[in-house]
Scaffold this motif. Structure first.
Motif, PDB file in Angstrom:
ATOM      1  N   LEU A 108       0.699  -1.147   0.043  1.00  0.00           N
ATOM      2  CA  LEU A 108      -0.111   0.023   0.181  1.00  0.00           C
ATOM      3  C   LEU A 108       0.994   1.309   0.009  1.00  0.00           C
ATOM      4  CD1 LEU A 108      -2.826  -0.581   2.604  1.00  0.00           C
ATOM      5  CD2 LEU A 108      -2.951   0.216   0.208  1.00  0.00           C
ATOM      6  N   LEU A 109       1.841   1.262   0.958  1.00  0.00           N
ATOM      7  CA  LEU A 109       2.599   2.694   1.173  1.00  0.00           C
ATOM      8  C   LEU A 109       3.824   2.748   0.234  1.00  0.00           C
ATOM      9  CD1 LEU A 109       1.793   2.480   4.867  1.00  0.00           C
ATOM     10  CD2 LEU A 109       0.763   3.793   3.296  1.00  0.00           C
ATOM     11  N   ALA A 110       4.390   1.880  -0.066  1.00  0.00           N
ATOM     12  CA  ALA A 110       5.644   1.895  -0.869  1.00  0.00           C
ATOM     13  C   ALA A 110       5.488   1.561  -2.275  1.00  0.00           C
ATOM     14  CB  ALA A 110       6.611   1.239  -0.200  1.00  0.00           C
ATOM     15  N   GLN A 111       4.439   0.725  -2.675  1.00  0.00           N
ATOM     16  CA  GLN A 111       4.154   0.297  -4.160  1.00  0.00           C
ATOM     17  C   GLN A 111       2.797   0.731  -4.678  1.00  0.00           C
ATOM     18  OE1 GLN A 111       6.152  -2.970  -5.396  1.00  0.00           O
ATOM     19  NE2 GLN A 111       6.433  -4.156  -3.776  1.00  0.00           N
ATOM     20  N   TYR A 112       2.244   1.500  -3.900  1.00  0.00           N
ATOM     21  CA  TYR A 112       1.183   2.069  -4.676  1.00  0.00           C
ATOM     22  C   TYR A 112      -0.002   1.186  -5.349  1.00  0.00           C
ATOM     23  CZ  TYR A 112       4.644   5.696  -5.483  1.00  0.00           C
ATOM     24  OH  TYR A 112       5.974   6.282  -5.569  1.00  0.00           O
ATOM     25  N   LEU A 113       0.075  -0.042  -4.464  1.00  0.00           N
ATOM     26  CA  LEU A 113      -1.109  -0.899  -4.841  1.00  0.00           C
ATOM     27  C   LEU A 113      -2.219  -0.972  -3.999  1.00  0.00           C
ATOM     28  CD1 LEU A 113       1.202  -3.656  -6.171  1.00  0.00           C
ATOM     29  CD2 LEU A 113      -0.347  -2.082  -7.533  1.00  0.00           C
ATOM     30  N   GLY A 114      -3.432  -1.217  -4.600  1.00  0.00           N
ATOM     31  CA  GLY A 114      -4.681  -1.227  -3.751  1.00  0.00           C
ATOM     32  C   GLY A 114      -4.810   0.152  -2.779  1.00  0.00           C
ATOM     33  N   ASN A 115      -4.496   1.511  -3.490  1.00  0.00           N
ATOM     34  CA  ASN A 115      -5.295   2.291  -2.905  1.00  0.00           C
ATOM     35  C   ASN A 115      -6.584   2.816  -2.744  1.00  0.00           C
ATOM     36  OD1 ASN A 115      -3.190   4.152  -1.586  1.00  0.00           O
ATOM     37  ND2 ASN A 115      -1.844   3.334  -3.557  1.00  0.00           N
ATOM     38  N   CYS A 116      -7.332   2.389  -3.712  1.00  0.00           N
ATOM     39  CA  CYS A 116      -8.904   2.653  -3.753  1.00  0.00           C
ATOM     40  C   CYS A 116      -9.377   2.127  -2.494  1.00  0.00           C
ATOM     41  CB  CYS A 116      -9.375   2.224  -5.067  1.00  0.00           C
ATOM     42  SG  CYS A 116      -8.744   2.965  -6.571  1.00  0.00           S
ATOM     43  N   ASN A 171      -9.436  -4.898  -6.976  1.00  0.00           N
ATOM     44  CA  ASN A 171      -8.196  -4.411  -6.101  1.00  0.00           C
ATOM     45  C   ASN A 171      -7.097  -4.633  -6.932  1.00  0.00           C
ATOM     46  OD1 ASN A 171      -6.296  -4.039  -4.226  1.00  0.00           O
ATOM     47  ND2 ASN A 171      -7.679  -4.896  -2.720  1.00  0.00           N
ATOM     48  N   CYS A 172      -6.303  -3.579  -7.159  1.00  0.00           N
ATOM     49  CA  CYS A 172      -5.027  -3.684  -8.093  1.00  0.00           C
ATOM     50  C   CYS A 172      -4.150  -4.503  -7.334  1.00  0.00           C
ATOM     51  CB  CYS A 172      -4.732  -2.473  -8.611  1.00  0.00           C
ATOM     52  SG  CYS A 172      -4.599  -1.041  -7.682  1.00  0.00           S
ATOM     53  N   LEU A 192      -3.819  -8.314  -8.673  1.00  0.00           N
ATOM     54  CA  LEU A 192      -3.437  -8.547  -9.745  1.00  0.00           C
ATOM     55  C   LEU A 192      -2.062  -8.084 -10.040  1.00  0.00           C
ATOM     56  CD1 LEU A 192      -3.700  -9.356 -12.961  1.00  0.00           C
ATOM     57  CD2 LEU A 192      -4.340  -6.898 -13.317  1.00  0.00           C
ATOM     58  N   GLY A 193      -1.775  -6.963  -9.202  1.00  0.00           N
ATOM     59  CA  GLY A 193      -0.411  -6.489  -9.386  1.00  0.00           C
ATOM     60  C   GLY A 193       0.839  -7.365  -8.552  1.00  0.00           C
ATOM     61  N   LEU A 209       3.683  -9.163 -10.351  1.00  0.00           N
ATOM     62  CA  LEU A 209       5.000  -8.813  -9.973  1.00  0.00           C
ATOM     63  C   LEU A 209       5.731 -10.119  -9.677  1.00  0.00           C
ATOM     64  CD1 LEU A 209       4.676  -6.009  -6.858  1.00  0.00           C
ATOM     65  CD2 LEU A 209       6.313  -6.265  -8.947  1.00  0.00           C
ATOM     66  N   LEU A 219      -6.604   5.696  -7.798  1.00  0.00           N
ATOM     67  CA  LEU A 219      -5.737   6.306  -7.070  1.00  0.00           C
ATOM     68  C   LEU A 219      -4.205   5.840  -7.495  1.00  0.00           C
ATOM     69  CD1 LEU A 219      -7.364   6.947  -3.433  1.00  0.00           C
ATOM     70  CD2 LEU A 219      -6.574   8.636  -5.316  1.00  0.00           C
ATOM     71  N   CYS A 220      -4.180   4.454  -7.619  1.00  0.00           N
ATOM     72  CA  CYS A 220      -2.808   3.809  -7.639  1.00  0.00           C
ATOM     73  C   CYS A 220      -2.101   4.382  -8.825  1.00  0.00           C
ATOM     74  CB  CYS A 220      -3.043   2.258  -7.764  1.00  0.00           C
ATOM     75  SG  CYS A 220      -4.262   1.544  -6.469  1.00  0.00           S
ATOM     76  N   ALA A 259       1.381   6.392  -8.558  1.00  0.00           N
ATOM     77  CA  ALA A 259       2.819   5.552  -8.757  1.00  0.00           C
ATOM     78  C   ALA A 259       3.505   6.213 -10.211  1.00  0.00           C
ATOM     79  CB  ALA A 259       2.380   4.225  -9.067  1.00  0.00           C
ATOM     80  N   LEU A 307       4.583  -2.194 -14.321  1.00  0.00           N
ATOM     81  CA  LEU A 307       3.567  -3.211 -14.000  1.00  0.00           C
ATOM     82  C   LEU A 307       2.016  -2.352 -14.280  1.00  0.00           C
ATOM     83  CD1 LEU A 307       2.265  -5.219 -12.034  1.00  0.00           C
ATOM     84  CD2 LEU A 307       3.044  -3.964 -10.255  1.00  0.00           C
ATOM     85  N   PHE A 308       2.236  -0.901 -14.418  1.00  0.00           N
ATOM     86  CA  PHE A 308       0.915  -0.035 -14.060  1.00  0.00           C
ATOM     87  C   PHE A 308       0.237  -0.174 -15.359  1.00  0.00           C
ATOM     88  CE2 PHE A 308       2.768   0.936 -10.258  1.00  0.00           C
ATOM     89  CZ  PHE A 308       1.782   0.945  -9.276  1.00  0.00           C
ATOM     90  N   LEU A 326      -2.098  -2.818 -15.042  1.00  0.00           N
ATOM     91  CA  LEU A 326      -3.025  -2.495 -14.053  1.00  0.00           C
ATOM     92  C   LEU A 326      -4.055  -1.484 -14.484  1.00  0.00           C
ATOM     93  CD1 LEU A 326      -0.957  -2.555 -10.889  1.00  0.00           C
ATOM     94  CD2 LEU A 326      -2.446  -4.126 -11.683  1.00  0.00           C
ATOM     95  N   VAL A 363      -7.630  -2.835 -13.977  1.00  0.00           N
ATOM     96  CA  VAL A 363      -8.457  -2.861 -12.688  1.00  0.00           C
ATOM     97  C   VAL A 363      -8.700  -1.275 -12.109  1.00  0.00           C
ATOM     98  CG1 VAL A 363      -8.108  -5.065 -11.599  1.00  0.00           C
ATOM     99  CG2 VAL A 363      -6.141  -3.645 -11.519  1.00  0.00           C
ATOM    100  N   CYS A 372     -10.310   1.451 -11.528  1.00  0.00           N
ATOM    101  CA  CYS A 372     -11.749   1.515 -11.002  1.00  0.00           C
ATOM    102  C   CYS A 372     -12.709   2.569 -11.962  1.00  0.00           C
ATOM    103  CB  CYS A 372     -11.980   1.783  -9.996  1.00  0.00           C
ATOM    104  SG  CYS A 372     -10.719   1.756  -8.523  1.00  0.00           S
ATOM    105  N   ALA A 428       7.466   7.593  -2.258  1.00  0.00           N
ATOM    106  CA  ALA A 428       6.132   7.372  -2.257  1.00  0.00           C
ATOM    107  C   ALA A 428       5.276   8.474  -1.227  1.00  0.00           C
ATOM    108  CB  ALA A 428       5.938   6.043  -1.816  1.00  0.00           C
ATOM    109  N   PHE A 442       1.459  10.945  -2.015  1.00  0.00           N
ATOM    110  CA  PHE A 442       0.374  10.954  -1.001  1.00  0.00           C
ATOM    111  C   PHE A 442      -0.117  12.519  -0.513  1.00  0.00           C
ATOM    112  CE2 PHE A 442       1.107   6.509  -0.245  1.00  0.00           C
ATOM    113  CZ  PHE A 442      -0.187   5.882  -0.529  1.00  0.00           C
TER     114      PHE A 442
END
Lengths: 199, 197
Positions: free
Chosen positions: A17-25, A112-113, A116-117, A121, B26-27, B31, B101-102, B105, B108, B110, B177, B181
């Motif tokens: 969440l906090l370093a790879q920016y995945l699943g933020n929604c 939720n990314c 898949l992320g 990875l 947001l992701c 990123a 990767l993005f 992504l 997904v 949203c 990172a 935010f």
């Protein structure tokens, strides 16, 4: 030893969440209440572990052999969507209590990314099966940890004074930034662990 | 009829501007916005996928059974994402390495699934096309805004060119990172200062 480093890495140093920016929604969406945060975190650990192990097999034993690796994205998202449906049906029959606890968070997980992320990875980093399994499991744990901490902090917002413009999502994002800064400090652990491995 | 098309097109630029007014997607926003180039690449890829998935979903909306609609939408979206992925690798290799990767992504993201479910599945093709294009370009503009701030403050450059004075000390926090935010949160706060209609 290798797996301990992998675990510390996934939970603290490279927290999804906090370093790879995945699943933020979902991070912003469900962190208003502690119960929903816990439910979502549990559901993510569950699905991320299953999804990554299955996509690993699908990639290495179907896509690579048929030489259609470029279809990775479509196949992975379909596997994840189907898996989430399947898990939902199984839980409904076999473990109604767990099903109730995870509730509406299961279907939400498809988009939720983080799921898949992490699956992608593991393929990109060329992990073997056991490494992928561990990495996915501990990424999920890292997600739960960050989500619970964040929900706790967000609860405090209700009794503190916040400027009108910054209310809700805006202050939550700034707060997430400060939390990410704290997690940034764990980068040092990673370096010293790597050095320990070298010896 | 013309008026409604332009309305659907323009609402993506302020009224429901993603990711600020519509807190979705947001992701990728966090990123990829370390450099303006990446922001533009990501924004335009998303616009492409959003536009075509909106058009296709809107044109087959009566053929899809209600129960499997989400899965069908995801297949349509994933198809366009694979197209973007392959095109980026072939013609914009350096950006595709940066986004990594993005790009996968986007499936997904949203925003795309949200528009498919909330708009394209209920409206005719021409309105869905305008909606997809408007939201996509609005998203691109937001990404450019955030990535400009982060690149100028974090590296002292804009699109790779030096724009700050020589003695400027790059503010490395902004490209990491945590900076992402905080930056997004503050922009959102500034936008909230303008009252809603």
């Amino acid at each position: 030893m290798e797996y301990i480093i992998l675990a510390i890495n996934a939970i603290l140093v490279k927290n999804i969440l906090l370093a790879q920016y995945l699943g933020n929604c979902p991070f912003m969406g469900v962190s208003k209440k502690m119960e929903t945060a816990t439910g979502m975190g549990m559901a993510v650990i569950f699905v991320i572990t299953f999804a990554t192990s299955i996509t690993w097999f699908v990639y290495h034993y179907i896509l690579v052999i048929l030489q259609i690796e470029y279809l990775q994205t479509i196949v992975f998202i379909l596997v994840i969507a189907a898996l989430v449906q399947l898990i939902e049906m199984f839980l409904k029959k076999l473990a109604p209590a767990l099903y109730k606890a995870l509730g509406i968070f299961l279907p939400l997980i498809t988009t939720n990314c983080a799921i898949l992320g992490v699956a992608v990875l593991c393929i990109n980093n060329e992990f073997n099966f056991l490494q992928s399994l561990f990495y996915a499991l501990f990424s999920g744990v890292g997600f739960l940890l960050a989500l619970i901490l964040f929900a706790g902090i967000r609860g405090r917002f209700e009794i503190s004074f916040i400027p009108r413009a910054l209310q809700d999502t805006a202050i939550a994002l700034v707060m997430a930034g400060l939390m990410a800064l704290a997690f940034y400090g764990f980068l040092g652990i990673d370096n010293s662990l790597q050095a320990l491995m070298m010896k | 009829m013309n008026k409604t098309i332009s309305q659907e097109f323009l609402k993506g630029f302020w009224e429901i501007l993603p990711p600020f007014k519509l807190v979705l997607g947001l992701c990728p926003t966090l990123a990829v916005t370390t450099a303006v180039e990446n922001g533009i690449g990501m924004g335009l890829s998303t616009t492409f996928v959003l536009f075509f998935s909106n058009v296709i979903i809107s044109s087959i909306k009566n053929l899809i059974p209600k129960k499997v609609r989400i899965a069908s939408y995801i297949v349509v979206i994933a198809t366009f994402v694979v197209i973007v992925e392959l095109v980026m690798k072939a013609y914009f290799f350096s950006i595709s390495q940066q986004l990594g990767l993005f790009i996968n992504l986007i499936v997904v993201n949203c925003i795309i699934l949200g528009r498919a479910e909330a708009f394209a599945s209920k409206n005719p093709i021409y309105l869905s096309a305008a909606d997809g294009l408007g939201i996509g370009l609005g998203f691109t503009l937001s990404l450019i805004l955030i990535s400009s701030i982060r690149e100028i403050l974090g590296k002292g450059t804009f699109l790779g060119m030096q724009v700050m004075w020589d003695s400027f000390e790059p503010f490395a926090f902004m490209v990491s990172a945590p900076g992402a935010f905080v930056c997004l949160g503050l922009i959102l706060g500034i936008m909230n200062l303008f009252p809603k209609k």
